[in-house]
Design a protein around this motif. Structure first.
Motif, PDB file in Angstrom:
ATOM      1  N   ALA A   1       0.966  -1.378   0.033  1.00 35.69           N
ATOM      2  CA  ALA A   1      -0.163  -0.037  -0.096  1.00 35.69           C
ATOM      3  C   ALA A   1       0.836   1.183   0.030  1.00 35.69           C
ATOM      4  CB  ALA A   1      -0.874  -0.038   1.480  1.00 35.69           C
ATOM      5  N   PHE A   2       1.914   1.173   0.855  1.00 36.17           N
ATOM      6  CA  PHE A   2       2.931   2.417   0.860  1.00 36.17           C
ATOM      7  C   PHE A   2       3.363   2.561  -0.394  1.00 36.17           C
ATOM      8  CE2 PHE A   2       7.448   3.643   1.748  1.00 36.17           C
ATOM      9  CZ  PHE A   2       7.156   4.931   2.284  1.00 36.17           C
ATOM     10  N   ALA A   3       3.891   1.343  -1.031  1.00 37.12           N
ATOM     11  CA  ALA A   3       4.569   1.757  -2.326  1.00 37.12           C
ATOM     12  C   ALA A   3       3.383   2.133  -3.297  1.00 37.12           C
ATOM     13  CB  ALA A   3       5.163   0.438  -2.973  1.00 37.12           C
ATOM     14  N   GLY A   4       2.418   1.542  -3.153  1.00 36.38           N
ATOM     15  CA  GLY A   4       1.098   2.152  -4.341  1.00 36.38           C
ATOM     16  C   GLY A   4       1.158   3.695  -4.151  1.00 36.38           C
ATOM     17  N   SER A   5       0.862   4.097  -2.759  1.00 34.48           N
ATOM     18  CA  SER A   5       0.610   5.500  -2.481  1.00 34.48           C
ATOM     19  C   SER A   5       1.757   6.339  -3.207  1.00 34.48           C
ATOM     20  CB  SER A   5       0.207   5.876  -1.045  1.00 34.48           C
ATOM     21  OG  SER A   5      -0.233   4.749  -0.446  1.00 34.48           O
ATOM     22  N   ILE A   6       2.942   5.900  -2.749  1.00 33.04           N
ATOM     23  CA  ILE A   6       3.938   6.766  -3.422  1.00 33.04           C
ATOM     24  C   ILE A   6       4.014   7.192  -4.932  1.00 33.04           C
ATOM     25  CG2 ILE A   6       6.540   6.930  -3.727  1.00 33.04           C
ATOM     26  CD1 ILE A   6       6.937   7.024  -0.702  1.00 33.04           C
ATOM     27  N   ALA A   7       3.787   5.808  -5.474  1.00 32.22           N
ATOM     28  CA  ALA A   7       3.828   5.922  -6.975  1.00 32.22           C
ATOM     29  C   ALA A   7       2.603   6.691  -7.490  1.00 32.22           C
ATOM     30  CB  ALA A   7       3.763   4.292  -7.390  1.00 32.22           C
ATOM     31  N   ALA A   8       1.473   6.511  -6.730  1.00 28.98           N
ATOM     32  CA  ALA A   8       0.330   7.154  -7.366  1.00 28.98           C
ATOM     33  C   ALA A   8       0.343   8.536  -7.065  1.00 28.98           C
ATOM     34  CB  ALA A   8      -0.944   6.721  -6.402  1.00 28.98           C
ATOM     35  N   VAL A   9       1.042   9.084  -5.907  1.00 33.46           N
ATOM     36  CA  VAL A   9       1.115  10.695  -5.486  1.00 33.46           C
ATOM     37  C   VAL A   9       1.952  11.028  -6.700  1.00 33.46           C
ATOM     38  CG1 VAL A   9       2.219  12.209  -4.141  1.00 33.46           C
ATOM     39  CG2 VAL A   9       0.478  10.721  -3.246  1.00 33.46           C
ATOM     40  N   ILE A  10       3.296  10.494  -6.937  1.00 34.27           N
ATOM     41  CA  ILE A  10       3.898  11.018  -8.016  1.00 34.27           C
ATOM     42  C   ILE A  10       3.374  10.997  -9.332  1.00 34.27           C
ATOM     43  CG2 ILE A  10       6.202  10.736  -9.085  1.00 34.27           C
ATOM     44  CD1 ILE A  10       7.566   9.786  -6.323  1.00 34.27           C
ATOM     45  N   LEU A  11       2.774   9.847  -9.608  1.00 36.64           N
ATOM     46  CA  LEU A  11       1.923   9.825 -10.886  1.00 36.64           C
ATOM     47  C   LEU A  11       1.100  10.926 -11.164  1.00 36.64           C
ATOM     48  CD1 LEU A  11       1.903   8.007 -13.549  1.00 36.64           C
ATOM     49  CD2 LEU A  11       0.066   7.117 -12.461  1.00 36.64           C
ATOM     50  N   ILE A  12      -0.052  11.212 -10.204  1.00 39.09           N
ATOM     51  CA  ILE A  12      -0.890  12.065 -10.229  1.00 39.09           C
ATOM     52  C   ILE A  12      -0.334  13.575 -10.326  1.00 39.09           C
ATOM     53  CG2 ILE A  12      -2.690  13.141  -9.104  1.00 39.09           C
ATOM     54  CD1 ILE A  12      -3.415  10.516  -7.738  1.00 39.09           C
ATOM     55  N   GLY A  13       0.599  13.937  -9.677  1.00 35.61           N
ATOM     56  CA  GLY A  13       1.380  15.341  -9.622  1.00 35.61           C
ATOM     57  C   GLY A  13       1.981  15.392 -11.053  1.00 35.61           C
ATOM     58  N   ASN A  14       2.783  14.494 -11.502  1.00 32.27           N
ATOM     59  CA  ASN A  14       3.649  14.576 -12.697  1.00 32.27           C
ATOM     60  C   ASN A  14       2.564  14.654 -13.857  1.00 32.27           C
ATOM     61  OD1 ASN A  14       5.967  14.814 -11.646  1.00 32.27           O
ATOM     62  ND2 ASN A  14       6.765  12.911 -11.679  1.00 32.27           N
ATOM     63  N   LEU A  15       1.584  13.945 -13.779  1.00 30.15           N
ATOM     64  CA  LEU A  15       0.835  13.771 -15.037  1.00 30.15           C
ATOM     65  C   LEU A  15      -0.143  15.258 -15.239  1.00 30.15           C
ATOM     66  CD1 LEU A  15      -0.869  10.074 -15.569  1.00 30.15           C
ATOM     67  CD2 LEU A  15       1.360  11.057 -16.641  1.00 30.15           C
ATOM     68  N   SER A  16      -0.462  15.920 -14.070  1.00 30.19           N
ATOM     69  CA  SER A  16      -1.146  16.775 -14.068  1.00 30.19           C
ATOM     70  C   SER A  16      -0.542  17.855 -15.028  1.00 30.19           C
ATOM     71  CB  SER A  16      -1.353  17.312 -12.870  1.00 30.19           C
ATOM     72  OG  SER A  16       0.025  18.000 -12.079  1.00 30.19           O
ATOM     73  N   PHE A  17       0.638  18.023 -15.015  1.00 32.01           N
ATOM     74  CA  PHE A  17       1.343  18.945 -16.001  1.00 32.01           C
ATOM     75  C   PHE A  17       0.922  18.879 -17.325  1.00 32.01           C
ATOM     76  CE2 PHE A  17       4.346  18.359 -12.164  1.00 32.01           C
ATOM     77  CZ  PHE A  17       3.753  19.522 -11.346  1.00 32.01           C
ATOM     78  N   PRO A  18       1.177  17.850 -17.868  1.00 30.52           N
ATOM     79  CA  PRO A  18       1.027  17.864 -19.518  1.00 30.52           C
ATOM     80  C   PRO A  18      -0.377  17.772 -19.720  1.00 30.52           C
ATOM     81  CG  PRO A  18       2.104  15.702 -18.633  1.00 30.52           C
ATOM     82  CD  PRO A  18       2.098  16.587 -17.604  1.00 30.52           C
ATOM     83  N   ILE A  19      -1.183  17.188 -18.929  1.00 30.40           N
ATOM     84  CA  ILE A  19      -2.574  17.217 -18.980  1.00 30.40           C
ATOM     85  C   ILE A  19      -3.246  18.527 -19.026  1.00 30.40           C
ATOM     86  CG2 ILE A  19      -4.887  16.183 -18.288  1.00 30.40           C
ATOM     87  CD1 ILE A  19      -3.279  13.506 -17.704  1.00 30.40           C
TER      88      ILE A  19
END
Lengths: 256, 640, 276
Positions: free
Chosen positions: C228-246
């Motif tokens: 769960a910890f690994a998933g959360s970190i990956a998700a937070v980074i993914l959401i943040g980083n994807l928000s820019f191009p989107i």
């Protein structure tokens, strides 16, 4: 008695240096109560009757404890049943008309001897490097002199349950022997009796392992294939012990 | 009956014999030990512990196994535990009580002095195993746990879940590998001993076949130690592993070693019945199941209903009816024989009508499913895995199976056979269990022999040999045996018959099971004695071994082993025929009490019979060793 | 004593190297290398996380983003000259990258040697009849591929927004807001960023889960939480980083409403700074 008919694709290889390949056999009237190895026995009887050399495969106790048997069955080490060695896999787990691919364990350090039999002697080399407690016969103190907490004894047992079949190496995409080696190391490292040689043992066994096998990428396929379901945690404990050992001042080892 | 064998038991009270003998034996100076070479054949509990201990002492050891690793020997399958007279439970156990129980359990057909030494050594075995890291079960306080096993009145059995054998073997194996690392033991895996070399009356070496390359090789040494296990596989179906065989012991027998009490075989009552013709082995379940299960068969041989639909009145609880006092808990052999009787009457259950029900319905009613699960969960799971039937829903089916053999090569008090220089340990010898082995005693004997007896007694034999060299392997004796072995191997390949080795093995097994099985009579034994040689001749004329002798060839390996089983089976029948009494695992129908119990004949048969090989076509000679019971009074058992 | 028997025995596939002094000796073994990979992974993960959070200044506007960028250069000016800290930090990052990649490469090479028929990229082809994986997920099996692609992407990313050498981007030194928008306005570039960041998130997911194992600091009690910890970190980074191009592609971040210094040139900024 219910019987099923199967099509087998079995790896045949006449010797270590020979080229191998799959050969298709029909296995008919296989009783569902047979074990997988008895099914191979039956195929072999038919092969002998027709004058073809029987399929070589290894087995001994046939009750899941000696670790001699083991083949890849449809791409899974020891076949589809969890926590089950090949000898304890029964044909009722298959359906009539199934196509079953049978292949030997594969790893550079498990060279094929013949057909489905492989040489797993590097596992013994790892144990020879340090998988023991140095106590000569006769020099042991009374067995109840050192109390071992039940939890510790149970954890050591979980590691000691390894039957040395090599399924972990077979299932690992990297052909790493981390689960086997860790089980052997942690069985002894967890116990008070194993402390004197703990660091020496860890380094020697890990470094021997690395001469023969690949590197662990924490995939967890080994535990899934393991007939004794040895947990991945033992690999972590071994990693920790190994790095500690490299960093530690051995003269102070008694203090940990 | 010719002559009387001298076991060379030391004088004195039984409790002091071993201590005194250890002092009296000749020693080999530590610096001289490396001048002696010893071959240890077999790396199970007895072999691995012996090879490791000899290596630690400084002898140059060569250890052989036909497995790919020493860790795979069949010692590994022992589930129950190992006895030791530690008296940790403060319940009145002692070395003398373990000794007493073992002699009595062996139905007074074992050698008192050996058994006493075994009980003494049992204490040290536990210490040694724990120091090696064997994870025995423990109490919360961190001390060792014990349980009562096989009807013993005290809790003296140490155990490691259901894998005591595996854990003890891993301990011995690790000690062995430590010596391999130290260079004192030279380990040869996948190497099978195929003959013994005897020169001037002494064992001087062995001839082996490399199972991977097919190479026949000679090995010489000052002494040869056989720790090659039992011969239960003569019955084809047994709880033994596939490769277990008598070849090493039998080849030694053919070279002059006496084979003692081959008719003493042990049956285990709670095994899972065979499911079909091709079943390769039987699986044993712990006898503890009989504590809560009721054993019965339908009264009607043509019964077709499911067990639960058969009314109480139409069930035959044969043990409870015949033995009201002990009921389902009668000893192994009694339970086994009665199961065979009802199955022979056509009352058997299961698809092949080859089992009896072991029913937990009453216990389930009484204690609830959870209680049953807590006690027997593992066994129920194992049963379901093998049979596909859910034992919580329907009764288990069980049937007796061969599981241990008490007979073996004759050895004296020093565990040396009548061939000087040939030592025999563990199940391969005949020494400690008499006519019947108690539960949790096999592991004890293997380890006692290897860790604590042989390392002392071998020195006594070797000390006078100081300064001699092992016979060179190019000596005439080696060359002759080597040629014989090669010739035998060629022989199998040249027959080119029509039937597989397994077919012959199955047929031999049937003869043995039907006639030299749980209950024997002279007519059946005579029948076996005529059928076995006939089948053996057919075997030598019609077996089909494909492939060559170079490289792995399992059929070829099996051919040699089955061939030796044929000869052994004949000797078993002869031994059983000659022993006109019932004792322990040997039940002669002619010798029973009015209640159908085994009846010993102490006047005529209080001895071990050791057979001398005289040739394939001549009758063996029967030697005897008189058994004297100075410490345990002979009694007749009764379970009514 | 006896006739010797010759029989082939599996030879070591790699000879043990001559032991170097500590701490280099640790790095000579696979377990040590995995340890180094885990530690450098933690460092890189920290950087990626901080980088993502810092970039959120984009949503405050051009001035604030530029101020943030300048602040990074100003760290440590009390004791060392301006940008020295930043350069030190960058050198540390480069070293971690180098170690991470070198360890990964050599470990992979070791596993390839241990496998009779494996290929460097998928590394999983062991069985002629195929293998049926049970435990390992797509992220775990593609670490080498995702790592390689992310590595190449980082080079592109540097060329794009740090060095400003890509001809199709209107790069203005000192105006990160403008640079980001003008780069990500290109839909193929936005797509590249999206794909690369998904791969990065996968890489981080397996890496974060796995590093506990490599460091040996896991405890059976927390094994469930690790995923769960690994998933959360990956998700937070993914959401943040994807928000820019989107968001740039969606037109929610653009230069329409911007005020100075939006769109000013590098020279003008320097002149402005010089004038202060």
């Amino acid at each position: 008695m219910n019987t099923i008919n199967l099509t087998l694709e079995v790896w045949r290889q006449s010797g270590p240096a020979a080229d191998g390949g799959f050969v298709t056999y029909e296995a008919n009237d296989v009783a569902e109560d047979m074990s997988f190895l008895e099914m191979l026995d039956l195929v072999n009887e038919q092969l002998i009757a027709t004058g073809e050399e029987p399929i070589e495969f290894e087995s001994d106790c046939r009750e899941g404890i000696c670790g001699t048997c083991g083949v890849m069955i449809n791409g899974k080490a020891h076949g589809p049943e969890k926590a089950t060695a090949t000898c304890q896999l029964h044909m009722r787990k298959f359906d009539d008309g199934d196509h079953i691919v049978v292949e030997p364990w594969r790893a550079t350090s498990f060279p094929i001897i013949k057909d489905l039999a492989v040489d797993r002697s590097p596992l013994d080399d790892i144990v020879t490097a340090g998988g023991f407690i140095g106590v000569n016969t006769g020099s042991a103190p009374d067995a109840n002199l050192i109390p071992v907490p039940k939890e510790t004894a149970d954890a050591a047992f979980d590691a000691a349950a390894c039957i040395g079949c090599g399924a972990c190496v077979a299932a690992c995409p990297n052909s790493a022997a981390q689960l086997f080696t860790s089980a052997k190391i942690q069985h002894l490292n967890l116990l008070p009796q194993g402390q004197a040689e703990r660091w020496k043992r860890t380094e020697a066994m890990v470094e021997t392992m690395e001469q023969f096998f690949g590197s662990c990428t924490n995939h967890g396929e080994c535990t899934e294939a393991c007939p004794k379901e040895i947990p991945l945690d033992f690999i972590a404990y071994t990693n920790r012990d190994y790095v500690k050992s490299k960093i530690k001042n051995r003269k102070l080892a008694g203090q940990s | 009956m010719i002559g009387s064998l001298d076991p060379r038991v030391p004088d004195g009270p039984v409790a002091d014999k071993w201590t005194n003998h250890k002092f009296d034996m000749k020693l080999v100076n530590p610096a001289n030990k490396r001048k002696f070479e010893v071959i240890v054949v077999g790396t199970g509990l007895a072999g691995a512990s012996a090879a490791a201990s000899l290596g630690e002492l400084g002898y140059r050891v060569k250890a052989l196994t036909y497995h790919d690793s020493p860790r795979r020997a069949h010692s590994i399958s022992a589930q129950g535990g190992i006895n030791a007279a530690k008296n940790y439970q403060n319940d009145g156990d002692s070395v003398f009580r373990l000794f007493y129980d073992t002699v009595k359990g062996g139905d007074y057909r074992s050698r008192e002095a050996n058994v006493y030494r075994l009980a003494e050594a049992s204490v040290d075995i536990i210490d040694q195993a724990v120091a090696q890291g064997v994870p025995f079960a423990r109490e919360y306080g961190g001390l060792l746990d014990n349980r009562s096993f096989g009807g013993a009145q005290v809790s003296r059995t140490f155990y490691a879940r259901g894998q005591t054998g595996q854990q003890l073997l891993l301990g011995a194996y690790s000690a062995l590998m430590r010596q391999v690392a130290a260079g004192t033991v030279d380990l040869l895996t996948r190497t099978e001993m195929l003959d013994l070399v005897v020169e001037d009356g002494r064992a001087v070496g062995i001839v082996t076949r490399d199972l991977l390359t097919g190479e026949i090789a000679s090995h010489s040494a000052h002494a040869v130690v056989l720790a090659t296990g039992g011969y239960g596989n003569v019955y084809y179906l047994s709880t033994n592993a596939m490769a277990c065989n008598v070849t090493a012991a039998w080849r030694a027998h053919r070279r002059g070693a006496l084979f003692a009490n081959p008719c003493y075989t042990q049956i285990h009552p709670t095994c899972i019945p065979a499911s079909d013709e091709f079943q390769s082995k039987l699986t044993l379940m712990s006898e503890s199941l009989r504590n809560d299960g009721r054993i019965w068969v339908p009264r009607d041989p043509d019964e077709t209903r499911m067990a639960k639909d058969i009314p109480e009145a139409e069930r035959y609880y044969f043990l409870e009816e015949k033995y009201p006092a002990f009921g389902n808990l009668v000893p192994r052999d009694v339970a086994s024989r009665n199961a065979k009787t009802v199955v022979d009457q056509g009352l058997g259950v299961g698809p092949l009508k080859n089992g009896v029900y072991l029913d937990f319905a009453v216990a389930r009613e009484r204690d609830g499913v959870e209680s049953i699960r807590a006690k027997y969960g593992n066994l129920f799971d194992m049963y379901e895995r093998i049979t596909g039937e859910d034992p919580y829903e329907r009764p288990m089916r069980i049937y007796p199976a061969i599981h241990y053999t008490m007979g073996g090569l004759w050895v004296d008090y020093d565990l040396m056979s009548n061939v000087p220089g040939l030592f025999v340990l563990g199940e391969a010898n005949f020494s400690d269990h008499g006519a019947n082995r108690l539960g949790a005693s096999a592991l004890m004997q293997g380890l006692a022999d290897g860790y604590f007896v042989l390392p002392y007694t071998i020195g006594n034999y070797l000390a006078p040999l100081l300064g001699t060299n092992p016979l060179p392997t190019d000596h005439e004796s080696f060359r002759a045996v080597n040629a014989e072995v090669a010739e035998r191997t060629r022989h199998w390949l040249e027959i080119k018959g029509t039937r597989s080795v397994d077919w012959f093995h199955r047929e031999l097994g049937k003869i043995c099971w039907d006639n030299i099985g749980m209950a024997r009579n002279s007519a059946g034994l005579e029948k076996a004695l005529s059928e076995i040689p006939a089948l053996r001749e057919e075997f030598h004329a019609d077996v089909r071994i494909l492939g060559g002798d170079e490289g792995l060839n399992t059929s070829l390996e099996k051919a040699g082993r089955v061939s030796d089983f044929f000869e052994l089976a004949e000797l078993m029948a002869r031994d059983a025929l000659t022993r006109e009494e019932s004792c322990g695992g040997h039940f002669r129908e002619e010798s029973q009490t009015d209640e159908g119990e085994a009846l010993r004949d102490d006047d005529n048969f209080a001895h071990s019979a050791a057979w001398e090989w005289t040739g394939s076509d001549t009758e063996p000679i029967r030697h005897t060793e008189a058994l004297e019971f100075e410490n345990v009074a002979l009694t007749q058992r009764s379970y009514k | 004593m006896a006739t010797t028997m010759s029989r082939p025995k599996p030879e070591p596939i790699s000879k043990p190297p001559r032991q170097l002094p500590f701490p280099l000796s640790l790095y000579q073994t696979a377990v040590g290398k995995k340890w180094v990979m885990a530690l450098t992974g933690i460092g890189l993960l920290g950087f990626v996380l901080a980088h993502m959070i810092g970039n959120l200044h984009l949503y405050e506007g051009p001035v604030e983003l530029r101020e943030y960028a300048e602040t990074l250069r100003d760290i440590g000016t009390e004791v060392i000259p301006r940008t020295w800290f930043l350069w030190g930090f960058r050198l540390g990052l480069i070293a971690m990258f180098a170690l991470h990649i070198h360890a990964a490469y050599t470990l992979k090479a070791m596993s390839v040697k241990a496998n009779p028929s494996s290929s460097v990229l998928d590394g999983t082809k062991k069985y002629e009849g195929g293998q049926d994986f049970i435990a390992v997920n797509f992220a775990g099996r593609t670490m080498v591929a995702s790592g390689t692609i992310v590595g190449l992407f980082i080079v592109y990313h540097l060329a794009d927004l740090t060095w400003g050498v890509l001809p199709w981007v209107d790069y203005e030194r000192g105006d990160p807001y403008h640079n980001v928008v003008s780069s990500l306005e290109n839909w193929p570039v936005a797509l590249l960023y999206i794909v690369a960041n998904i791969l990065l998130a996968m890489h981080i997911f397996h890496g974060t889960w796995s590093l506990f194992q490599s460091l040996g600091i896991n405890n059976p009690r927390y094994n469930g939480a690790r995923r769960a910890f690994a998933g959360s970190i990956a998700a937070v980074i993914l959401i943040g980083n994807l928000s820019f191009p989107i968001l740039v592609q969606a037109g929610l971040v653009d230069e329409d409403n911007c005020t100075a210094p939006c769109g000013i040139t590098g020279e003008e900024v320097e002149a402005e700074e010089a004038g202060q």
